[in-house]
Write a protein that holds these residues in place. Structure first.
Motif, PDB file in Angstrom:
ATOM      1  N   PHE A 182      27.848 -12.394  -3.461  1.00  0.00           N
ATOM      2  CA  PHE A 182      26.429 -12.754  -3.524  1.00  0.00           C
ATOM      3  C   PHE A 182      25.531 -11.553  -3.251  1.00  0.00           C
ATOM      4  CE2 PHE A 182      28.818 -16.513  -2.237  1.00  0.00           C
ATOM      5  CZ  PHE A 182      28.380 -17.460  -3.159  1.00  0.00           C
ATOM      6  N   GLU A 218      27.039  -5.285 -12.462  1.00  0.00           N
ATOM      7  CA  GLU A 218      27.291  -6.356 -13.438  1.00  0.00           C
ATOM      8  C   GLU A 218      27.558  -7.678 -12.723  1.00  0.00           C
ATOM      9  OE1 GLU A 218      30.494  -7.476 -16.981  1.00  0.00           O
ATOM     10  OE2 GLU A 218      30.629  -5.552 -15.915  1.00  0.00           O
ATOM     11  N   ARG A 219      27.013  -8.744 -13.325  1.00  0.00           N
ATOM     12  CA  ARG A 219      27.158 -10.058 -12.703  1.00  0.00           C
ATOM     13  C   ARG A 219      27.798 -11.025 -13.691  1.00  0.00           C
ATOM     14  NH1 ARG A 219      24.340  -9.429  -8.039  1.00  0.00           N
ATOM     15  NH2 ARG A 219      24.681 -11.572  -7.346  1.00  0.00           N
ATOM     16  N   VAL A 220      28.502 -11.991 -13.150  1.00  0.00           N
ATOM     17  CA  VAL A 220      29.153 -13.019 -13.950  1.00  0.00           C
ATOM     18  C   VAL A 220      28.780 -14.373 -13.368  1.00  0.00           C
ATOM     19  CG1 VAL A 220      31.252 -12.968 -12.538  1.00  0.00           C
ATOM     20  CG2 VAL A 220      31.363 -13.793 -14.905  1.00  0.00           C
ATOM     21  N   GLU A 221      28.637 -15.366 -14.235  1.00  0.00           N
ATOM     22  CA  GLU A 221      28.226 -16.689 -13.787  1.00  0.00           C
ATOM     23  C   GLU A 221      29.442 -17.554 -13.505  1.00  0.00           C
ATOM     24  OE1 GLU A 221      25.580 -20.239 -15.655  1.00  0.00           O
ATOM     25  OE2 GLU A 221      24.645 -18.234 -15.592  1.00  0.00           O
ATOM     26  N   GLY A 233      27.580 -21.898 -12.371  1.00  0.00           N
ATOM     27  CA  GLY A 233      26.128 -21.831 -12.375  1.00  0.00           C
ATOM     28  C   GLY A 233      25.530 -20.846 -11.399  1.00  0.00           C
ATOM     29  N   VAL A 234      26.375 -20.078 -10.703  1.00  0.00           N
ATOM     30  CA  VAL A 234      25.898 -19.102  -9.725  1.00  0.00           C
ATOM     31  C   VAL A 234      26.251 -17.701 -10.218  1.00  0.00           C
ATOM     32  CG1 VAL A 234      26.019 -18.315  -7.335  1.00  0.00           C
ATOM     33  CG2 VAL A 234      26.226 -20.757  -7.870  1.00  0.00           C
ATOM     34  N   ALA A 235      25.265 -16.798 -10.239  1.00  0.00           N
ATOM     35  CA  ALA A 235      25.491 -15.425 -10.677  1.00  0.00           C
ATOM     36  C   ALA A 235      26.107 -14.616  -9.533  1.00  0.00           C
ATOM     37  CB  ALA A 235      24.181 -14.789 -11.128  1.00  0.00           C
ATOM     38  N   LEU A 236      27.303 -14.107  -9.763  1.00  0.00           N
ATOM     39  CA  LEU A 236      28.023 -13.345  -8.748  1.00  0.00           C
ATOM     40  C   LEU A 236      28.275 -11.931  -9.241  1.00  0.00           C
ATOM     41  CD1 LEU A 236      30.703 -16.005  -7.696  1.00  0.00           C
ATOM     42  CD2 LEU A 236      28.498 -15.535  -6.615  1.00  0.00           C
ATOM     43  N   SER A 237      28.298 -10.991  -8.324  1.00  0.00           N
ATOM     44  CA  SER A 237      28.554  -9.592  -8.644  1.00  0.00           C
ATOM     45  C   SER A 237      30.046  -9.389  -8.918  1.00  0.00           C
ATOM     46  CB  SER A 237      28.105  -8.706  -7.482  1.00  0.00           C
ATOM     47  OG  SER A 237      28.613  -7.392  -7.638  1.00  0.00           O
TER      48      SER A 237
END
Length: 256
Positions: A87, A92-95, A98-102
């Motif tokens: 968090f 770069e982030r991945v979903e 429904g939550v965008a995580l690093s």
């Protein structure tokens, strides 16, 4: 070593791991941990192999998984930090759900969780199969600096004495109406700590002078060091786990 022979983590058993000399177990644990740390964090299969190694040693040592997991709770702060990294991480982030995580945070959290847990479990197995006296003896046989082994020896030998004296001082204060929970009685509590320190210092000086007068030279007696020292066969048996771990780490580095 008197009362300091055992500790709260030691589990009495007649297993092959318990019978290994302490220096063999200490060296194996350190080398295993180094192999785990050197493994790339993306080699997920390698950590599964390390977990199987830990499980095999635990079964051989007759240490149950429930006992290990309960004691491994000591790493809980690091686990919480590892779960927070996805968090808090940047890049770069991945979903996920429904939550965008690093992405870097996910790998970093996994790296801390996997390597930290394996290191804690390996240390717990060492503590569960080796008494305090044998741990210090093993460090001395491995030529650990004398200052460290001496401090550890005296600390473990007299820790129960100091705890008992602190308990008696506390009972004496309470019987006279003192209660350190109140702020205005903090001065009496601090005076008790100072008195305990002075008593410990004076006792330590008397014990040291008594030992020097009896020929103490700063190292454990040669007879004690030599008794039960590891044979070549025991070194080979103890090297089996770190050798397998080193092979897994080498394969992980090559394949990653």
């Amino acid at each position: 070593m008197g009362a300091g022979n055992a500790h709260v983590l030691y589990r009495e058993a007649a297993s092959p791991v318990h019978r290994l000399p302490p220096e063999v177990k200490i060296a194996a644990m350190v080398l295993f941990t180094l192999a785990v740390v050197a493994t790339p964090r993306t080699a997920f299969w390698a950590f599964g192999g390390y977990a199987l190694l830990v499980a095999a040693v635990a079964a051989l040592a007759r240490v149950g998984p429930g006992w290990l997991l309960r004691r491994a709770a000591i790493e809980l702060p690091f686990v919480l930090f590892a779960f927070a990294l996805p968090f808090l991480g940047a890049g770069e982030r991945v979903e996920v759900a429904g939550v965008a995580l690093s992405v870097d945070g996910l790998f970093g959290g996994w790296n801390i969780l996997a390597k930290g847990t394996l290191g804690v479990l390996a240390s717990l197995l060492l503590a569960a199969t080796t008494t305090t006296r044998d741990l210090i003896l093993g460090l001395d046989r491995l030529r650990c600096p004398q200052v460290l082994t001496q401090i550890a020896t005296f600390m473990l030998r007299y820790l129960d004495v100091l705890v008992g004296e602190a308990r008696r001082m506390r009972v004496a204060r309470i019987s006279r109406g003192d209660d350190p929970r109140f702020l205005w009685q903090l001065r009496g509590f601090a005076a008790g700590i100072g008195a305990l320190f002075l008593r410990a210092f004076e006792r330590g000086e008397r014990v040291y002078l008594a030992m020097v007068s009896r020929g103490y030279s700063g190292r454990m007696p040669a007879v004690w060091q030599g008794a039960g020292a590891a044979t070549a066969g025991q070194w080979l048996a103890g090297a089996s786990v770190p050798l397998v771990a080193a092979g897994i780490a080498a394969a992980a580095v090559v394949l990653t």
